[in-house]
Design a protein around this motif. Structure first.
Motif, PDB file in Angstrom:
ATOM      1  N   LEU A 169       0.839  -1.206   0.000  1.00 19.42           N
ATOM      2  CA  LEU A 169       0.000   0.000   0.000  1.00 19.42           C
ATOM      3  C   LEU A 169       0.874   1.255   0.000  1.00 19.42           C
ATOM      4  O   LEU A 169       0.537   2.252  -0.653  1.00 19.42           O
ATOM      5  N   GLU A 170       1.968   1.184   0.722  1.00 19.11           N
ATOM      6  CA  GLU A 170       2.878   2.333   0.762  1.00 19.11           C
ATOM      7  C   GLU A 170       3.511   2.550  -0.611  1.00 19.11           C
ATOM      8  O   GLU A 170       3.639   3.686  -1.079  1.00 19.11           O
ATOM      9  N   GLU A 171       3.918   1.452  -1.270  1.00 19.22           N
ATOM     10  CA  GLU A 171       4.493   1.554  -2.606  1.00 19.22           C
ATOM     11  C   GLU A 171       3.490   2.135  -3.595  1.00 19.22           C
ATOM     12  O   GLU A 171       3.852   2.904  -4.500  1.00 19.22           O
ATOM     13  N   LEU A 172       2.232   1.787  -3.419  1.00 16.98           N
ATOM     14  CA  LEU A 172       1.173   2.256  -4.319  1.00 16.98           C
ATOM     15  C   LEU A 172       0.696   3.673  -3.972  1.00 16.98           C
ATOM     16  O   LEU A 172      -0.127   4.240  -4.700  1.00 16.98           O
ATOM     17  N   GLY A 173       1.192   4.224  -2.868  1.00 16.81           N
ATOM     18  CA  GLY A 173       0.763   5.553  -2.443  1.00 16.81           C
ATOM     19  C   GLY A 173      -0.605   5.572  -1.800  1.00 16.81           C
ATOM     20  O   GLY A 173      -1.209   6.640  -1.630  1.00 16.81           O
ATOM     21  N   ARG A 174      -1.080   4.383  -1.426  1.00 15.17           N
ATOM     22  CA  ARG A 174      -2.424   4.298  -0.867  1.00 15.17           C
ATOM     23  C   ARG A 174      -2.428   4.308   0.654  1.00 15.17           C
ATOM     24  O   ARG A 174      -3.466   4.524   1.281  1.00 15.17           O
ATOM     25  N   LEU A 175      -1.288   4.083   1.282  1.00  8.41           N
ATOM     26  CA  LEU A 175      -1.248   4.004   2.738  1.00  8.41           C
ATOM     27  C   LEU A 175      -1.630   5.345   3.370  1.00  8.41           C
ATOM     28  O   LEU A 175      -2.420   5.393   4.316  1.00  8.41           O
ATOM     29  N   THR A 176      -1.093   6.419   2.830  1.00 11.11           N
ATOM     30  CA  THR A 176      -1.437   7.745   3.370  1.00 11.11           C
ATOM     31  C   THR A 176      -2.887   8.111   3.058  1.00 11.11           C
ATOM     32  O   THR A 176      -3.520   8.836   3.828  1.00 11.11           O
ATOM     33  N   GLU A 177      -3.401   7.591   1.927  1.00  4.03           N
ATOM     34  CA  GLU A 177      -4.809   7.841   1.600  1.00  4.03           C
ATOM     35  C   GLU A 177      -5.719   7.251   2.679  1.00  4.03           C
ATOM     36  O   GLU A 177      -6.793   7.790   2.970  1.00  4.03           O
ATOM     37  N   LEU A 178      -5.293   6.134   3.253  1.00  4.03           N
ATOM     38  CA  LEU A 178      -6.072   5.497   4.312  1.00  4.03           C
ATOM     39  C   LEU A 178      -5.810   6.120   5.680  1.00  4.03           C
ATOM     40  O   LEU A 178      -6.393   5.697   6.684  1.00  4.03           O
ATOM     41  N   GLY A 179      -4.918   7.112   5.716  1.00  3.25           N
ATOM     42  CA  GLY A 179      -4.601   7.759   6.993  1.00  3.25           C
ATOM     43  C   GLY A 179      -3.670   6.935   7.854  1.00  3.25           C
ATOM     44  O   GLY A 179      -3.662   7.072   9.079  1.00  3.25           O
ATOM     45  N   LEU A 180      -2.865   6.061   7.203  1.00  4.86           N
ATOM     46  CA  LEU A 180      -1.981   5.158   7.933  1.00  4.86           C
ATOM     47  C   LEU A 180      -0.517   5.477   7.645  1.00  4.86           C
ATOM     48  O   LEU A 180      -0.190   6.103   6.632  1.00  4.86           O
ATOM     49  N   THR A 181       0.332   5.063   8.549  1.00  9.90           N
ATOM     50  CA  THR A 181       1.775   5.205   8.353  1.00  9.90           C
ATOM     51  C   THR A 181       2.483   4.044   9.035  1.00  9.90           C
ATOM     52  O   THR A 181       1.994   3.497  10.028  1.00  9.90           O
ATOM     53  N   ARG A 182       3.628   3.665   8.464  1.00  8.77           N
ATOM     54  CA  ARG A 182       4.442   2.616   9.085  1.00  8.77           C
ATOM     55  C   ARG A 182       5.444   3.222  10.067  1.00  8.77           C
ATOM     56  O   ARG A 182       6.126   2.486  10.786  1.00  8.77           O
ATOM     57  N   ASP A 183       5.536   4.539  10.096  1.00  9.23           N
ATOM     58  CA  ASP A 183       6.466   5.235  10.987  1.00  9.23           C
ATOM     59  C   ASP A 183       5.772   5.537  12.313  1.00  9.23           C
ATOM     60  O   ASP A 183       4.884   6.386  12.377  1.00  9.23           O
ATOM     61  N   LEU A 184       6.133   4.848  13.372  1.00  8.85           N
ATOM     62  CA  LEU A 184       5.498   5.010  14.679  1.00  8.85           C
ATOM     63  C   LEU A 184       6.259   5.960  15.593  1.00  8.85           C
ATOM     64  O   LEU A 184       5.882   6.138  16.749  1.00  8.85           O
ATOM     65  N   SER A 185       7.314   6.585  15.080  1.00  9.30           N
ATOM     66  CA  SER A 185       8.157   7.419  15.947  1.00  9.30           C
ATOM     67  C   SER A 185       7.409   8.635  16.489  1.00  9.30           C
ATOM     68  O   SER A 185       7.600   9.019  17.644  1.00  9.30           O
ATOM     69  N   GLY A 186       6.553   9.237  15.659  1.00  7.79           N
ATOM     70  CA  GLY A 186       5.798  10.404  16.114  1.00  7.79           C
ATOM     71  C   GLY A 186       4.846  10.066  17.243  1.00  7.79           C
ATOM     72  O   GLY A 186       4.723  10.819  18.217  1.00  7.79           O
ATOM     73  N   VAL A 187       4.182   8.921  17.117  1.00  5.11           N
ATOM     74  CA  VAL A 187       3.252   8.491  18.162  1.00  5.11           C
ATOM     75  C   VAL A 187       4.000   8.160  19.441  1.00  5.11           C
ATOM     76  O   VAL A 187       3.584   8.544  20.545  1.00  5.11           O
ATOM     77  N   GLU A 188       5.120   7.447  19.309  1.00  2.00           N
ATOM     78  CA  GLU A 188       5.878   7.073  20.510  1.00  2.00           C
ATOM     79  C   GLU A 188       6.425   8.309  21.222  1.00  2.00           C
ATOM     80  O   GLU A 188       6.430   8.372  22.451  1.00  2.00           O
ATOM     81  N   ALA A 189       6.877   9.296  20.445  1.00  2.00           N
ATOM     82  CA  ALA A 189       7.393  10.526  21.047  1.00  2.00           C
ATOM     83  C   ALA A 189       6.293  11.246  21.818  1.00  2.00           C
ATOM     84  O   ALA A 189       6.526  11.785  22.910  1.00  2.00           O
TER      85      ALA A 189
END
Length: 638
Positions: A169-189
């Motif tokens: 989904l990330e490769e297809l550019g659809r992950l951000t369309e779904l409001g998702l991210t594989r980067d959890l650093s912002g949430v953990e911070a």
């Protein structure tokens, strides 16, 4: 549809009893329908025998265990992937069983995956370099089109599928369309930041109340595959996260925590005792003084009820937070139970989730409602102060811009001939003391007491405490300090020694029968508390008397200095002020009220949203139960 009569049975239930062992208990009566599997009952959860029997009679064509006939395959079917990498152009129109069967034949594509992770079996439909469809095979053998996948569909995937699908989904550019991210650093911070806020040494609320908010935070961390810790990182392991949604949930927790802590930290109203000291020396040179005192003043108040509503608000907020934590905890326990409880069927599970979501939404709405209750009380206090200001403005002659008057028109007299006399003198410098004493002057003091009005120990707020005088100090303060002629006690309703004495001082050089025009303008205890909210705190108060909501909303409470502390000129007398000073203060009050009213509307909207969410959970649960009931009724009629 398979006809069981062809198998030699009169009905499905006869076949099920004889061949599959049926369900534990009575499976039916003479009419061969299940009398003990009513919709919603625990027996209706069924056994593996029930499921396997039903599927044998009514098979589900999944493309793996049950395949559709080979001869009916689509014309574009190709067993092997074409060398040019072009998949069947009409794949999206195929029956789902054929789609799954075809996908299962494809080699796994592990490009972009971590080492050791199986790839995905894929079918990609492209036209002129544009990807129109991207089908992958899920763990439960379903053909999933990543190009049309919704967030709800992604949420229903297994954890393993989510991790693998997220890469594509990330490769297809659809992950951000779904409001998702594989980067959890912002949430953990953000999680670490909130932990530091809650555990800060500047936080005042009790440890057991802190634990409520930390408990809510812990559940969010665990939902992201982490192990909650107040020290160090949380080790979040979720494949993806809806960052905006999660950050919003985290912000909601910390905002509610800061609200509770701000309410808890609100200072008590300060009660005051005023004294007038008449200092003098007797004929035989022995030092002496006389005094008049009065109790009951309240200053540095956050509200007209001396903080009672605020204290009740804190308790109400914490009740809501505990209800939220309870709901979250029970939902998390159900989600991690693997639903092994045999007494819970699907309708019962839906009902439980529905009830928990509803109770959480209700707790959030109740919390917001109490905040509005607090806000309305604060607005009432602002309105009470505005009424006092309007009354003060009524004393002035609008045509006299330089006219000065004291608060509540203190110092204004009506003489016998009906004319007004405004005494502009702020201090008394020639006091007549008791007989046989040679007058030297007077001093004026304010003392703070404990919240219960206990005057056993005095904390000096203004002036010099005579108990520490020595002979020289007595004479020094007697000749350097003047008595305020119209002190604060004159606007307080009721009688006391100091008020009686101050009234006598006010009549100095005035005809004895002059009428005091402020007699009808004195304030009761509640009005004095309102006044104390807006009197300049640098004068008498020591603490911060801002209301918790004013702090949270960024509202600077307007204040006005109604006491003149000029040394040797006024020294505590009510200040002489112009109409423009009060008009400016009135404008500031109105501006603050405007901001508070805007916040009131915002909170109303938030409560409406929470209420709608609460109703939405109820509707969704009921709709699901109704559909299940309809399906069961339809099956029963077969």
């Amino acid at each position: 549809m398979v006809d069981v009569s062809e198998l030699g049975y009169s009905s499905f239930w006869e076949y099920f009893r004889e061949e599959k062992g049926g369900i534990s208990g009575t499976t039916g009566d003479d009419q061969d329908h299940p009398s003990d599997t009513m919709p919603g009952s625990s027996a209706g959860s069924g056994s593996d025998g029930y499921k396997s029997g039903a599927r044998e009679v009514y098979p589900i064509y999944d493309g793996i265990t049950h395949k559709l006939p080979v001869e009916n395959r689509p014309e574009s079917w190709t067993v092997d992937v074409p060398e040019d990498g072009v998949f069947p152009h009409d794949f999206s129109t195929w029956h789902s069983a054929y789609q799954v069967e075809y996908l299962a034949l494809q080699p796994r594509n592990a490009e972009g995956f971590p080492e050791g992770v199986d790839g995905l079996q894929e079918v990609v439909i492209e036209v002129d370099g544009v990807t129109l469809a991207y089908y992958v095979l899920s763990d439960d053998n379903r053909a999933v089109n990543l190009m049309t996948m919704t967030l709800a569909e992604f949420s229903a995937l297994s954890a393993a599928d989510q991790a693998k699908f997220a890469i594509r989904l990330e490769e297809l550019g659809r992950l951000t369309e779904l409001g998702l991210t594989r980067d959890l650093s912002g949430v953990e911070a953000r999680i670490q930041e909130i932990i530091e806020i809650i555990n800060s040494s500047s936080v005042s609320i009790p440890a057991e109340d802190k634990a409520v908010f930390l408990g809510q935070l812990k559940l969010l961390v665990e939902a992201l595959g982490g192990t909650f810790s107040t020290e160090g990182t949380q080790g979040l392991s979720a494949a993806v996260v809806a960052e905006d949604t999660m950050l919003q949930a985290l912000s909601s927790i910390v905002e509610r925590f800061q609200r509770a802590n701000t309410f808890f930290e609100t200072e008590e109203a300060e009660r005051l005792l005023a004294y007038m000291r008449r200092n003098g020396r007797s004929a035989d040179s022995l030092d002496s003084y006389g005094s008049q005192g009065s109790s009951g003043f309240v200053l540095n108040s956050s509200s007209s009820d001396f903080g009672e509503t605020i204290r009740n608000g804190y308790e109400a907020f914490m009740r809501s937070e505990r209800a939220i934590l309870t709901s979250d905890t029970r939902r998390a326990a159900m989600a991690h139970s693997n639903f092994a409880d045999p007494s819970i069927d699907v309708p019962g599970l839906i009902t439980r989730y529905q009830t928990l979501y509803e109770s959480q939404a209700e707790a959030i709405a109740d919390s917001g409602t109490d905040e509005i209750r607090q806000l309305n009380k604060l607005l009432q206090d602002y309105a009470a102060m505005q009424q006092l200001v309007n009354k003060q403005l009524s004393f002035y002659d609008p045509s006299k811009a330089s006219e000065q008057r004291r608060f509540m028109n203190v110092g204004s007299f009506t003489l016998a001939d009906g004319t007004e006399y405004l005494d502009l003198r702020q201090s008394v410098d020639d006091i007549t003391v008791e007989e046989f004493l040679i007058p030297y002057g007077a001093t004026f003091q304010f003392y703070a007491t404990d919240p219960d009005g206990n005057y056993d120990s005095f904390d000096l707020r203004h002036g010099i405490d005579p108990k520490d005088y020595d002979s020289d100090d007595w004479l020094h303060y007697a000749v350097t300090k003047d008595m305020p002629k119209f002190n604060f006690s004159l606007i307080f309703d009721g009688t006391s020694d100091i008020k009686t004495y101050a009234n006598q001082l006010g009549r100095t050089d005035i005809a004895p029968n002059a009428t005091q025009n402020w007699d009808g303008n004195t304030l009761d205890q509640s009005q004095m508390a309102v006044l104390s909210m807006f009197v300049e705190q640098a004068i008498l108060g020591k603490g911060d008397n801002a209301h918790p909501l004013e702090k949270l909303y960024g509202v600077d409470r307007p204040s006005i200095d109604i006491i003149d502390w000029t040394d040797n000129t006024s020294d505590g007398s009510l200040a002489l002020m112009t109409r423009s000073q009060w008009e400016s203060f009135s404008t500031s009050l109105s501006e603050s009220v405007t901001i508070l009213n805007q916040q009131n509307q915002i909170k109303q909207n938030e409560i409406d949203t929470a209420t709608k969410q609460q109703n939405r959970h109820f509707e969704l649960g009921n709709n699901a139960l109704n559909k299940m009931n309809n399906i069961l009724m339809s099956i029963g009629q077969i």
